[in-house]
Write a protein that holds these residues in place. Sequence first.
Motif, short mmCIF file in Angstrom:
data_model
loop_
_atom_site.label_atom_id
_atom_site.label_comp_id
_atom_site.label_asym_id
_atom_site.label_seq_id
_atom_site.Cartn_x
_atom_site.Cartn_y
_atom_site.Cartn_z
N ALA A 76 0.83 -1.20 0.00
CA ALA A 76 0.00 0.00 0.00
C ALA A 76 0.87 1.26 0.00
N VAL A 77 1.93 1.26 0.78
CA VAL A 77 2.81 2.43 0.86
C VAL A 77 3.62 2.58 -0.43
N ALA A 79 2.54 1.75 -3.34
CA ALA A 79 1.58 2.24 -4.33
C ALA A 79 1.29 3.73 -4.15
N LYS A 80 1.39 4.20 -2.93
CA LYS A 80 1.04 5.60 -2.61
C LYS A 80 2.18 6.58 -2.85
N TYR A 81 3.43 6.14 -2.65
CA TYR A 81 4.59 7.04 -2.73
C TYR A 81 5.58 6.54 -3.78
N ALA A 113 8.84 12.37 -0.25
CA ALA A 113 8.21 11.05 -0.35
C ALA A 113 8.81 10.09 0.68
N GLU A 116 7.49 11.18 4.27
CA GLU A 116 6.07 10.89 4.47
C GLU A 116 5.79 9.39 4.51
N ALA A 117 6.43 8.64 3.64
CA ALA A 117 6.24 7.18 3.61
C ALA A 117 6.75 6.55 4.90
N GLU A 120 4.26 7.24 7.71
CA GLU A 120 3.05 6.42 7.56
C GLU A 120 3.33 4.96 7.91
N ARG A 124 1.39 2.83 10.82
CA ARG A 124 0.63 1.64 10.46
C ARG A 124 1.18 0.38 11.13
#
Length: 148
Positions: A76-77, A79-81, A113, A116-117, A120, A124
């Motif tokens: 998920a991470v 895919a997001k960053y 990036a 922030e990643a 997160e 999580r």
Amino acid sequence: MDKVRTPKNIFVQGAISPEKIASSIANHSTKTEIGGHSIFLGQVRADQKEKGEVVAIEYTAYEEMALQKAFEIREAVFAKYPLTCMHIYHSLGEVKVGELCLFVFTSSKHRKAAIEACSELVERIKAELPVWGKEILDSEEHVWKKNR
């Protein structure tokens, strides 16, 4: 053809050594497309509890489930960053006060990036991973730790 990603073992027995961290950082010097890294190091604190002071934490996990959940979080991470690399290491077993129990390392072309990643990921991991810590006190009492 896309490369199929499989769950990586994120667990380390005992404390995470400074040498492991240094080696991981050094291994990225040849990846010249990277412009920024972000690193989080979780360390066991000597918290004062009602029945004594924390001297260590004994980490346990439902490993198969934890590895699958870590894989889902990683995907998920990613895919997001726009990340180049991501590494997660979490201790199992006893980790003494002052020793490292969590190492999260993200890399990307640009620092934002990676930062922030990394943030997160840490949040999580703390909220979603089936890993438990039992605080060992100097009074020889044991208390289940609450993640914050």
